[in-house]
Design an enzyme around this catalytic site. Structure first.
Site, mmCIF file in Angstrom:
data_model
loop_
_atom_site.group_PDB
_atom_site.id
_atom_site.type_symbol
_atom_site.label_atom_id
_atom_site.label_comp_id
_atom_site.label_asym_id
_atom_site.label_seq_id
_atom_site.Cartn_x
_atom_site.Cartn_y
_atom_site.Cartn_z
ATOM 1 N N ALA A 133 0.826 -1.209 0.000
ATOM 2 C CA ALA A 133 0.000 0.000 0.000
ATOM 3 C C ALA A 133 0.860 1.259 0.000
ATOM 4 O O ALA A 133 1.260 1.758 1.050
ATOM 5 C CB ALA A 133 -0.943 -0.015 1.206
ATOM 6 N N GLY A 348 -13.228 -9.628 -36.362
ATOM 7 C CA GLY A 348 -14.342 -9.429 -35.421
ATOM 8 C C GLY A 348 -14.204 -10.276 -34.167
ATOM 9 O O GLY A 348 -14.504 -9.826 -33.051
ATOM 10 N N GLU A 371 3.271 0.266 -10.843
ATOM 11 C CA GLU A 371 4.703 0.120 -10.495
ATOM 12 C C GLU A 371 5.575 1.063 -11.337
ATOM 13 O O GLU A 371 6.673 0.714 -11.746
ATOM 14 C CB GLU A 371 5.158 -1.337 -10.596
HETATM 15 C C1 LIG Z 1 -4.678 -2.269 -11.646
HETATM 16 C C2 LIG Z 1 -3.842 -1.427 -10.734
HETATM 17 C C3 LIG Z 1 -3.258 -2.012 -9.612
HETATM 18 C C4 LIG Z 1 -2.513 -1.213 -8.731
HETATM 19 N N1 LIG Z 1 -1.998 -1.805 -7.585
HETATM 20 C C5 LIG Z 1 -1.348 -1.021 -6.684
HETATM 21 C C6 LIG Z 1 -0.888 -1.582 -5.449
HETATM 22 O O1 LIG Z 1 -1.038 -2.784 -5.171
HETATM 23 N N2 LIG Z 1 -0.302 -0.760 -4.541
HETATM 24 C C7 LIG Z 1 -0.102 0.569 -4.794
HETATM 25 O O2 LIG Z 1 0.443 1.241 -3.936
HETATM 26 N N3 LIG Z 1 -0.529 1.130 -5.958
HETATM 27 C C8 LIG Z 1 -1.135 0.367 -6.901
HETATM 28 N N4 LIG Z 1 -1.592 0.923 -8.084
HETATM 29 C C9 LIG Z 1 -1.412 2.345 -8.305
HETATM 30 C C10 LIG Z 1 -0.383 2.681 -9.380
HETATM 31 O O3 LIG Z 1 0.906 2.432 -8.893
HETATM 32 C C11 LIG Z 1 -0.636 4.132 -9.797
HETATM 33 O O4 LIG Z 1 -1.848 4.132 -10.558
HETATM 34 C C12 LIG Z 1 0.514 4.698 -10.605
HETATM 35 O O5 LIG Z 1 1.630 4.922 -9.776
HETATM 36 C C13 LIG Z 1 0.126 6.017 -11.280
HETATM 37 O O6 LIG Z 1 -0.421 6.891 -10.335
HETATM 38 P P1 LIG Z 1 -1.823 7.618 -10.636
HETATM 39 O O7 LIG Z 1 -2.829 6.596 -11.003
HETATM 40 O O8 LIG Z 1 -2.115 8.497 -9.483
HETATM 41 O O9 LIG Z 1 -1.538 8.472 -11.923
HETATM 42 P P2 LIG Z 1 -0.776 9.879 -11.965
HETATM 43 O O10 LIG Z 1 0.339 9.906 -11.009
HETATM 44 O O11 LIG Z 1 -1.814 10.940 -11.911
HETATM 45 O O12 LIG Z 1 -0.157 9.821 -13.423
HETATM 46 C C14 LIG Z 1 -0.989 9.906 -14.594
HETATM 47 C C15 LIG Z 1 -0.108 9.752 -15.801
HETATM 48 O O13 LIG Z 1 0.809 10.817 -15.870
HETATM 49 C C16 LIG Z 1 1.945 10.400 -16.606
HETATM 50 N N5 LIG Z 1 3.152 10.799 -15.865
HETATM 51 C C17 LIG Z 1 3.562 10.386 -14.646
HETATM 52 N N6 LIG Z 1 4.707 10.998 -14.296
HETATM 53 C C18 LIG Z 1 5.027 11.820 -15.329
HETATM 54 C C19 LIG Z 1 6.074 12.735 -15.593
HETATM 55 N N7 LIG Z 1 7.062 12.924 -14.712
HETATM 56 N N8 LIG Z 1 6.062 13.419 -16.752
HETATM 57 C C20 LIG Z 1 5.079 13.263 -17.662
HETATM 58 N N9 LIG Z 1 4.060 12.408 -17.475
HETATM 59 C C21 LIG Z 1 4.023 11.702 -16.341
HETATM 60 C C22 LIG Z 1 1.838 8.885 -16.798
HETATM 61 O O14 LIG Z 1 1.395 8.598 -18.114
HETATM 62 C C23 LIG Z 1 0.768 8.503 -15.808
HETATM 63 O O15 LIG Z 1 0.064 7.345 -16.199
HETATM 64 C C24 LIG Z 1 -2.320 0.154 -9.000
HETATM 65 C C25 LIG Z 1 -2.889 0.721 -10.160
HETATM 66 C C26 LIG Z 1 -3.640 -0.050 -11.005
HETATM 67 C C27 LIG Z 1 -4.239 0.610 -12.234
#
Ligand SMILES: Cc1cc2nc3c(=O)[nH]c(=O)nc-3n(C[C@H](O)[C@H](O)[C@H](O)COP(=O)(O)OP(=O)(O)OC[C@H]3O[C@@H](n4cnc5c(N)ncnc54)[C@H](O)[C@@H]3O)c2cc1C
Length: 389
Positions: A133, A348, A371
């Site tokens: 987490a 399809g 990750e």
């Molecule tokens: C199916 C699933 C399982 C998950 N499991 C876990 C878990 O077990 N434990 C846990 O702690 N988290 C988990 N997560 C969370 C995951 O690690 C986060 O979704 C991820 O770190 C991205 O954070 P965010 O969703 O807040 O997107 P944001 O941080 O808002 O990022 C949005 C997008 O911005 C872009 N971006 C990011 N950084 C930059 C940058 N420096 N410059 C330009 N663009 C950038 C990327 O395209 C990114 O996708 C999970 C997510 C999913 C979808």
């Protein structure tokens, strides 16, 4: 319905692997062939995940993800082979396997002997399910923005705040939780803790549904008091611990992507060989052959990067921050494109619910985000290059 029974193993001849890795691949193939995966009912995702963890535990396979319950170093190549094979067969099985490792990796790295003894054997046998987490609503890619806090109070810590996107949230017995303890600003003021699902003040506030069903939740801490002995490592070391854990498992996300991509290629090949079209088969058409050639080459290139990272960690005992980031971004992006091409070759049928390539298309998407999104991996690679200069 697919008629394929298992992945091809040509790459096991690569110099990254020893006989012990070929033995791991054989164990996994035997596990899949036993029907242990095919007989799981996926209609109830939580139950399916619990079943899969149990079956993996009963087969003695979860020790690969936990370093034999903390007794040995985690063999990255074995973890990668396991994830590649499980992903080829069943995305949820790969998820169930991987989370037992990711959820307890920090305990293996920095937990006390008592904590290791209390948690790792149960997670390795499949009796317990674990979770990791780190993410919050306002702190995903930007981990330093973390708000969930832990306050020291006598011989306890009291946690307050929320975590979201937590895989296994809702079914896990044990959570590795990262919270702000304030020793310094940003990432240097975060510590790591072990929280049990029955700790008072811990709750699940929301279950999250995603395109490829996995147990996922928002979890909450309201004055959640835990013994100070459940802190992992020193105060303020939490971010480092999180990154060390992710360094171990990041290459394995690449391996899971490769498993999905290899399955898509295998399905596409089987289809291309038999689909009659224009007086020949789909596979006789040169545009199809170009597509298949690109798919196979992309998969091998991504595999070489992935097993290079795992081998470097296992054999050279060197940091793999850059190598694992290269592998993760290349493998997940390549797999997305390979699977998309497979869907296209199926016409399809490719978008019909219940087709393998349709589920792979949904399954792969989140791997480019969690990750560390692809953009984050690019920054990691660049920073490592600049630092080394
Ligand atoms: C199916 C699933 C399982 C998950 N499991 C876990 C878990 O077990 N434990 C846990 O702690 N988290 C988990 N997560 C969370 C995951 O690690 C986060 O979704 C991820 O770190 C991205 O954070 P965010 O969703 O807040 O997107 P944001 O941080 O808002 O990022 C949005 C997008 O911005 C872009 N971006 C990011 N950084 C930059 C940058 N420096 N410059 C330009 N663009 C950038 C990327 O395209 C990114 O996708 C999970 C997510 C999913 C979808």
């Amino acid at each position: 319905m697919s008629t394929l029974t298992g992945p091809t193993r040509d790459h096991l001849d690569w110099p990254f692997f020893g006989p012990e890795h070929r033995a791991v691949a054989e164990r996994l193939d035997a596990f899949a062939a036993s029907g242990a995966l095919a007989s799981v009912d996926h209609h109830d995702t939580d139950r399916a995940c619990r079943d899969l963890v149990r079956r993996l535990g009963d087969a003695g396979l979860l020790g690969l993800a936990t370093g034999d319950a903390g007794k040995t170093a985690i063999d990255s190549r074995a973890v990668c082979l396991a994830r590649e094979t499980l992903a080829w067969h069943d995305g949820l099985a790969d998820f169930a396997f991987a989370m037992q490792g990711l959820g307890t990796g920090a305990i293996g790295l920095s937990g006390s002997d008592e904590l290791k003894a209390a948690v790792l054997p149960k997670v390795t046998s499949g009796e317990w399910i674990s979770a990791f987490a780190l993410s919050e609503k306002e702190a995903g890619s930007d981990v330093a923005a973390m708000a969930c806090a832990a306050r020291e109070d006598g011989d306890s810590y009291v946690l307050d705040g929320e975590k979201t996107w937590i895989s296994n949230g809702g079914i896990a017995n044990v959570y590795t939780v990262f919270a702000r303890t304030g020793e310094a600003p940003g990432t240097r003021g975060i510590s790591a803790f072990v929280v049990f699902a029955d700790d008072p003040g811990f709750s699940i506030t929301e279950r999250i549904d995603v395109i490829a069903p996995h147990p996922l939740a928002t979890i909450r801490f309201d004055g959640c008091r835990i013994p100070a002995s459940r802190r992992l490592g020193a105060p303020g070391e939490g971010f480092k611990i999180a990154m060390r854990t992710l360094d171990i498992f990041r290459a394995s996300v690449a391996a899971a992507a490769i498993g999905f991509a290899r399955r898509a290629l295998d399905e596409a090949l089987a289809h291309a060989r038999t689909r009659k079209m224009f007086g020949a088969t789909l596979g006789d058409l040169q545009l199809t052959q170009a597509s298949l050639g690109d798919m196979a080459t992309g998969i091998d290139a991504a595999s070489l990067l992935t097993y290079r990272a795992a081998w470097r960690r296992d054999v050279q005992k060197l940091p793999t921050t850059k190598e694992a980031a290269m592998a993760k971004m290349t493998a997940t992006e390549t797999a997305q494109s390979v699977i998309d091409r497979a869907v296209q070759l199926f016409g399809g049928r490719g978008v019909r619910t219940g087709e393998i390539v349709e589920s792979l298309y949904r399954e792969i998407r989140a791997l480019r985000i969690y990750e560390g999104a692809t953009e984050v991996q690019k920054l990691i690679v660049a920073r490592e290059l600049i630092k080394a200069g």
